[in-house]
Design a protein around this motif. Structure first.
Motif, PDB file in Angstrom:
ATOM      1  N   ASP A  36      22.314  23.865  -8.985  1.00  0.00           N
ATOM      2  CA  ASP A  36      20.817  23.584  -9.022  1.00  0.00           C
ATOM      3  C   ASP A  36      20.089  23.866  -8.188  1.00  0.00           C
ATOM      4  O   ASP A  36      18.697  24.261  -8.408  1.00  0.00           O
ATOM      5  N   LYS A  37      20.562  23.710  -6.749  1.00  0.00           N
ATOM      6  CA  LYS A  37      19.630  23.903  -5.642  1.00  0.00           C
ATOM      7  C   LYS A  37      19.493  25.503  -5.184  1.00  0.00           C
ATOM      8  O   LYS A  37      18.405  25.968  -4.512  1.00  0.00           O
ATOM      9  N   VAL A  38      20.653  26.101  -5.201  1.00  0.00           N
ATOM     10  CA  VAL A  38      20.649  27.358  -4.804  1.00  0.00           C
ATOM     11  C   VAL A  38      20.180  28.458  -5.420  1.00  0.00           C
ATOM     12  O   VAL A  38      19.262  29.187  -5.007  1.00  0.00           O
ATOM     13  N   MET A  39      20.257  28.307  -6.789  1.00  0.00           N
ATOM     14  CA  MET A  39      19.563  29.228  -7.860  1.00  0.00           C
ATOM     15  C   MET A  39      18.091  29.016  -8.021  1.00  0.00           C
ATOM     16  O   MET A  39      17.409  28.174  -8.868  1.00  0.00           O
ATOM     17  N   LYS A  40      17.507  29.890  -7.188  1.00  0.00           N
ATOM     18  CA  LYS A  40      15.727  29.568  -7.134  1.00  0.00           C
ATOM     19  C   LYS A  40      15.068  30.633  -8.176  1.00  0.00           C
ATOM     20  O   LYS A  40      15.517  31.666  -8.379  1.00  0.00           O
ATOM     21  N   GLU A  41      14.236  30.247  -8.736  1.00  0.00           N
ATOM     22  CA  GLU A  41      13.477  30.777  -9.577  1.00  0.00           C
ATOM     23  C   GLU A  41      12.398  31.596  -8.867  1.00  0.00           C
ATOM     24  O   GLU A  41      11.760  31.133  -7.980  1.00  0.00           O
ATOM     25  N   GLY A  42      12.300  32.868  -9.119  1.00  0.00           N
ATOM     26  CA  GLY A  42      11.447  33.862  -8.561  1.00  0.00           C
ATOM     27  C   GLY A  42      11.610  35.318  -8.436  1.00  0.00           C
ATOM     28  O   GLY A  42      12.976  35.389  -8.334  1.00  0.00           O
ATOM     29  N   GLU A  43      10.744  36.186  -8.330  1.00  0.00           N
ATOM     30  CA  GLU A  43      11.100  37.419  -8.104  1.00  0.00           C
ATOM     31  C   GLU A  43      11.897  37.698  -6.716  1.00  0.00           C
ATOM     32  O   GLU A  43      11.730  37.430  -5.753  1.00  0.00           O
ATOM     33  N   GLY A  44      13.027  38.244  -6.956  1.00  0.00           N
ATOM     34  CA  GLY A  44      14.038  38.604  -5.844  1.00  0.00           C
ATOM     35  C   GLY A  44      14.923  37.428  -5.329  1.00  0.00           C
ATOM     36  O   GLY A  44      15.570  37.752  -4.392  1.00  0.00           O
ATOM     37  N   LEU A  45      14.633  36.507  -6.379  1.00  0.00           N
ATOM     38  CA  LEU A  45      15.687  35.144  -6.171  1.00  0.00           C
ATOM     39  C   LEU A  45      16.897  35.316  -7.079  1.00  0.00           C
ATOM     40  O   LEU A  45      17.288  36.484  -7.555  1.00  0.00           O
ATOM     41  N   SER A  46      17.405  34.382  -7.773  1.00  0.00           N
ATOM     42  CA  SER A  46      18.369  34.090  -8.479  1.00  0.00           C
ATOM     43  C   SER A  46      18.212  34.450  -9.977  1.00  0.00           C
ATOM     44  O   SER A  46      18.946  34.978 -10.852  1.00  0.00           O
ATOM     45  N   HIS A  47      16.768  34.289 -10.303  1.00  0.00           N
ATOM     46  CA  HIS A  47      16.401  34.481 -11.809  1.00  0.00           C
ATOM     47  C   HIS A  47      14.864  34.184 -11.974  1.00  0.00           C
ATOM     48  O   HIS A  47      14.149  33.767 -11.106  1.00  0.00           O
ATOM     49  N   THR A  48      14.365  34.708 -13.147  1.00  0.00           N
ATOM     50  CA  THR A  48      13.059  34.666 -13.472  1.00  0.00           C
ATOM     51  C   THR A  48      13.055  34.187 -14.771  1.00  0.00           C
ATOM     52  O   THR A  48      13.886  34.238 -15.443  1.00  0.00           O
ATOM     53  N   VAL A  49      12.049  33.191 -15.038  1.00  0.00           N
ATOM     54  CA  VAL A  49      11.978  32.560 -16.248  1.00  0.00           C
ATOM     55  C   VAL A  49      10.745  33.541 -16.976  1.00  0.00           C
ATOM     56  O   VAL A  49       9.595  33.610 -16.663  1.00  0.00           O
ATOM     57  N   THR A  50      10.882  33.941 -18.390  1.00  0.00           N
ATOM     58  CA  THR A  50      10.015  34.575 -19.034  1.00  0.00           C
ATOM     59  C   THR A  50       9.836  33.707 -20.480  1.00  0.00           C
ATOM     60  O   THR A  50      10.640  32.906 -20.440  1.00  0.00           O
ATOM     61  N   LYS A  51       8.967  34.246 -21.257  1.00  0.00           N
ATOM     62  CA  LYS A  51       8.801  33.715 -22.418  1.00  0.00           C
ATOM     63  C   LYS A  51       9.965  33.533 -23.485  1.00  0.00           C
ATOM     64  O   LYS A  51      10.093  33.297 -24.513  1.00  0.00           O
ATOM     65  N   PHE A  52      10.900  34.773 -23.021  1.00  0.00           N
ATOM     66  CA  PHE A  52      12.203  34.681 -23.968  1.00  0.00           C
ATOM     67  C   PHE A  52      13.265  33.983 -23.329  1.00  0.00           C
ATOM     68  O   PHE A  52      14.313  34.059 -23.853  1.00  0.00           O
ATOM     69  N   GLY A  53      13.170  33.566 -22.175  1.00  0.00           N
ATOM     70  CA  GLY A  53      14.275  32.847 -21.639  1.00  0.00           C
ATOM     71  C   GLY A  53      14.321  33.197 -20.075  1.00  0.00           C
ATOM     72  O   GLY A  53      13.672  33.869 -19.544  1.00  0.00           O
TER      73      GLY A  53
END
Length: 194
Positions: A99-116
């Motif tokens: 929950d805490k370490v996996m951060k959203e954003g470019e170059g982080l753990s993930h990005t959220v798009t309109k497809f998921g």
């Protein structure tokens, strides 16, 4: 760094700790570079406060361990999780790590798009989840619908971009014999972690 071990158990005399030491021996014997994140020894706080939650939405944190852990994840090829299963899922400490370490954003753990969710941890080519449980393996897989594999391994870790995911569970830990435990540790000692 080639391999990152993420260890989640508070007791140094547990079978999980024996697994940790065996994995470390395995990697040392093969001259594989590794580091260990020991969530309990690090006194990692797995919960959000208001400020942490506010910063999550902009890919930031005020917890120095979160920054350290994310940097370690971005610089490894293999991740080995070692954890018990409590109440048929990973402990709150490990869930809080995700929950805490996996951060959203470019170059982080993930990005959220309109497809998921699009995983950014594509540098992680091999992922292993080594667990122990009081429940037998068939109960976890058949009676409980294989939630660890379906949700944690094949959804959460996959969404983060982690590849080549494997789950090995040592079931019926409470009633296991020393011989069965030794046999399992011998397998881990010789396992081909990539």
């Amino acid at each position: 760094m080639k391999t990152l071990i993420i260890y989640c158990h508070p007791y140094k005399r547990s079978f999980n700790h024996a697994i940790l030491e065996t994995v470390k021996d395995n990697l040392r014997n093969k001259k594989i570079d590794y580091q260990v994140i020991d969530l309990y020894a690090d006194n990692f706080n797995p919960t959000y406060d208001k400020e942490e939650l506010r910063l999550y939405h902009v890919g930031k944190t005020h917890d120095p361990l979160v920054k350290k852990y994310l940097t370690m994840l971005k610089n490894t090829l293999t991740v080995i999780f070692i954890t018990p299963l409590w109440w048929n899922f990973v402990p709150g400490m490990l869930k809080g790590f995700i929950d805490k370490v996996m951060k959203e954003g470019e170059g982080l753990s993930h990005t959220v798009t309109k497809f998921g969710v699009h995983g950014e941890l594509t540098n992680i080519k091999h992922t292993y989840l080594l667990t122990t449980s009081t429940s037998p393996n068939f109960y976890l897989k058949i009676c409980l619908g294989n939630g660890i594999k379906r949700v944690f391994v094949n959804q959460t870790l996959k969404q983060l971009g982690m590849k080549d995911r494997h789950w090995k569970n040592f079931g019926e830990i409470t009633n296991s014999t020393m011989g069965r435990r030794k046999k399992y540790l011998d397998k881990i000692k010789n396992y081909n972690f990539k």
